[in-house]
Design a protein around this motif. Structure first.
Motif, PDB file in Angstrom:
ATOM      1  N   VAL A   1       0.940  -1.263  -0.120  1.00 40.78           N
ATOM      2  CA  VAL A   1       0.016  -0.024   0.059  1.00 40.78           C
ATOM      3  C   VAL A   1       0.841   1.268   0.106  1.00 40.78           C
ATOM      4  N   LEU A   2       0.937   2.043  -1.101  1.00 43.41           N
ATOM      5  CA  LEU A   2       1.491   3.339  -1.384  1.00 43.41           C
ATOM      6  C   LEU A   2       0.756   4.493  -0.958  1.00 43.41           C
ATOM      7  N   PHE A   3       1.189   5.485  -0.109  1.00 47.35           N
ATOM      8  CA  PHE A   3       0.325   6.416   0.404  1.00 47.35           C
ATOM      9  C   PHE A   3       0.753   7.931  -0.443  1.00 47.35           C
ATOM     10  N   ALA A   4      -0.315   8.379  -1.305  1.00 50.48           N
ATOM     11  CA  ALA A   4      -0.189   9.550  -1.793  1.00 50.48           C
ATOM     12  C   ALA A   4      -0.770  10.593  -1.036  1.00 50.48           C
ATOM     13  N   ASP A   5      -1.637  10.435  -0.094  1.00 53.13           N
ATOM     14  CA  ASP A   5      -2.173  11.316   0.917  1.00 53.13           C
ATOM     15  C   ASP A   5      -2.562  10.677   2.348  1.00 53.13           C
ATOM     16  N   ALA A   6      -2.227  11.198   3.280  1.00 48.57           N
ATOM     17  CA  ALA A   6      -2.562  10.893   4.627  1.00 48.57           C
ATOM     18  C   ALA A   6      -2.773  11.480   5.810  1.00 48.57           C
ATOM     19  N   PRO A   7      -3.819  11.538   6.599  1.00 45.73           N
ATOM     20  CA  PRO A   7      -4.067  12.499   7.475  1.00 45.73           C
ATOM     21  C   PRO A   7      -2.855  12.658   8.453  1.00 45.73           C
ATOM     22  N   ALA A   8      -2.487  13.787   8.714  1.00 47.36           N
ATOM     23  CA  ALA A   8      -1.324  14.131   9.603  1.00 47.36           C
ATOM     24  C   ALA A   8      -1.462  13.997  11.083  1.00 47.36           C
ATOM     25  N   ASP A   9      -2.626  13.724  11.599  1.00 46.60           N
ATOM     26  CA  ASP A   9      -2.835  13.538  12.982  1.00 46.60           C
ATOM     27  C   ASP A   9      -3.544  12.364  13.154  1.00 46.60           C
ATOM     28  N   ALA A  10      -3.009  11.416  13.959  1.00 45.66           N
ATOM     29  CA  ALA A  10      -3.773  10.130  14.253  1.00 45.66           C
ATOM     30  C   ALA A  10      -5.275  10.322  14.877  1.00 45.66           C
ATOM     31  N   ALA A  11      -5.444  11.478  15.563  1.00 52.74           N
ATOM     32  CA  ALA A  11      -6.811  11.744  15.899  1.00 52.74           C
ATOM     33  C   ALA A  11      -7.881  11.967  14.744  1.00 52.74           C
ATOM     34  N   ASP A  12      -7.398  12.333  13.464  1.00 53.30           N
ATOM     35  CA  ASP A  12      -8.286  12.304  12.572  1.00 53.30           C
ATOM     36  C   ASP A  12      -8.660  11.173  11.924  1.00 53.30           C
ATOM     37  N   GLY A  13      -8.193   9.994  12.302  1.00 49.62           N
ATOM     38  CA  GLY A  13      -8.429   8.786  11.674  1.00 49.62           C
ATOM     39  C   GLY A  13      -7.677   8.513  10.397  1.00 49.62           C
ATOM     40  N   GLY A  14      -8.491   7.399   9.668  1.00 46.50           N
ATOM     41  CA  GLY A  14      -7.647   6.687   8.515  1.00 46.50           C
ATOM     42  C   GLY A  14      -6.137   6.129   8.989  1.00 46.50           C
ATOM     43  N   LEU A  15      -6.390   5.384  10.063  1.00 49.54           N
ATOM     44  CA  LEU A  15      -5.312   4.643  10.536  1.00 49.54           C
ATOM     45  C   LEU A  15      -5.582   3.158  10.151  1.00 49.54           C
ATOM     46  N   LEU A  16      -4.401   2.409   9.867  1.00 49.47           N
ATOM     47  CA  LEU A  16      -4.570   1.015   9.667  1.00 49.47           C
ATOM     48  C   LEU A  16      -4.778   0.291  10.944  1.00 49.47           C
ATOM     49  N   GLU A  17      -5.655  -0.505  10.908  1.00 51.98           N
ATOM     50  CA  GLU A  17      -5.776  -1.616  12.431  1.00 51.98           C
ATOM     51  C   GLU A  17      -5.891  -2.878  11.691  1.00 51.98           C
ATOM     52  N   TYR A  18      -4.824  -3.696  12.311  1.00 45.98           N
ATOM     53  CA  TYR A  18      -4.301  -5.208  11.871  1.00 45.98           C
ATOM     54  C   TYR A  18      -4.323  -6.106  12.953  1.00 45.98           C
ATOM     55  N   ALA A  19      -4.638  -7.449  12.908  1.00 40.90           N
ATOM     56  CA  ALA A  19      -4.355  -8.448  13.934  1.00 40.90           C
ATOM     57  C   ALA A  19      -3.539  -9.363  13.116  1.00 40.90           C
ATOM     58  N   PRO A  20      -2.239  -9.347  13.727  1.00 40.70           N
ATOM     59  CA  PRO A  20      -1.180 -10.289  13.116  1.00 40.70           C
ATOM     60  C   PRO A  20      -1.691 -11.726  13.194  1.00 40.70           C
ATOM     61  N   HIS A  21      -1.426 -12.311  12.016  1.00 40.81           N
ATOM     62  CA  HIS A  21      -1.637 -13.636  11.809  1.00 40.81           C
ATOM     63  C   HIS A  21      -3.004 -14.231  12.167  1.00 40.81           C
ATOM     64  N   THR A  22      -3.910 -13.426  11.976  1.00 41.92           N
ATOM     65  CA  THR A  22      -5.444 -13.824  12.447  1.00 41.92           C
ATOM     66  C   THR A  22      -6.156 -13.257  11.405  1.00 41.92           C
ATOM     67  N   PRO A  23      -6.616 -14.359  10.625  1.00 42.71           N
ATOM     68  CA  PRO A  23      -7.868 -13.806   9.481  1.00 42.71           C
ATOM     69  C   PRO A  23      -9.099 -13.501  10.226  1.00 42.71           C
ATOM     70  N   THR A  24      -9.344 -14.001  11.474  1.00 38.66           N
ATOM     71  CA  THR A  24     -10.612 -13.750  11.883  1.00 38.66           C
ATOM     72  C   THR A  24     -11.032 -12.102  12.418  1.00 38.66           C
ATOM     73  N   LEU A  25     -12.060 -11.590  11.839  1.00 42.63           N
ATOM     74  CA  LEU A  25     -12.349 -10.167  11.699  1.00 42.63           C
ATOM     75  C   LEU A  25     -12.822  -9.805  12.903  1.00 42.63           C
TER      76      LEU A  25
END
Length: 216
Positions: A128-152
């Motif tokens: 995933v290549l970022f052309a634009d991204a929020p400057a502040d984590a408080a604005d959202g747009g964050l990746l959330e992931y569960a390592p080695h876990t396919p269960t949503l």
């Protein structure tokens, strides 16, 4: 820059940040290309029931249109040096996806509440290549992931990890076995635009699934 530690970090977490992968000139070119192509993109506001009622509120441009309208993105996708690097990090014999719809996609979040809900992908690797991204984590747009876990459902447990990225950054994800999502944008005037490259192996050239087809 690229050491064996990167392979271990990817192996242990299924995710590897690649900060500054795009140098300023490359970022400017990618951002201009995404902006140019955006007029051809399609708005999607739907819930993927096959993914456990996972929301999709975003503007998307699929691989066939990109292949017809862009030289930059397909050329970057097939860059042999890039594929060799990704294969080395992941420890697999990575190759391009045959299905033209699934090779690359542009995803744009630009309205409050825009999100790419919980899912896993059909193919093993997502760059995933970022052309634009929020400057502040408080604005959202964050990746959330569960390592080695396919269960949503794991995305709603303490197992979840969060990552923020800047324009020009990239990340590599073991996307078929790592549940992931993008958190909603929280206010007007912010934007997250990415180009997602999917790579696979010779034995994992799956046909397009119906759920993915709904997005493009």
């Amino acid at each position: 820059m690229f050491t064996s530690d990167l392979r271990e970090r990817f192996r242990s977490g299924g995710y590897l940040p690649l900060p500054g992968l795009l140098q300023p000139d490359g970022l400017a070119r990618l951002r201009a290309e995404v902006t140019r192509l955006e007029k051809l993109a399609t708005r999607r506001d739907l819930t993927m029931s096959c993914m456990g009622d996972s929301p999709r509120h975003m503007t998307v441009l699929g691989g066939r249109v990109i292949a017809e309208e862009s030289e930059l993105i397909p050329n970057l996708y097939r860059d042999r040096r890039l594929i060799t690097l990704l294969a080395w990090i992941a420890g697999i014999d990575a190759e391009p996806v045959r299905d033209p719809l699934e090779r690359y996609v542009v995803n744009i979040l630009h309205r409050p509440g825009d999100t790419h809900g919980a899912h896993t992908d059909d193919y093993p690797l997502a760059l995933v290549l970022f052309a634009d991204a929020p400057a502040d984590a408080a604005d959202g747009g964050l990746l959330e992931y569960a390592p080695h876990t396919p269960t949503l459902d794991a995305l709603d447990t303490p197992a979840v990890r969060t990552a923020r990225h800047d324009p020009g950054d990239a990340y590599l994800l073991r996307s078929d076995t790592t549940a992931h999502r993008v958190t909603p944008l929280r206010r007007p005037g912010i934007r997250r635009s990415v180009v997602n490259f999917a790579y696979t192996t010779a034995g994992h050239q799956q046909p397009l699934t119906e759920s993915a087809a709904l997005l493009y």
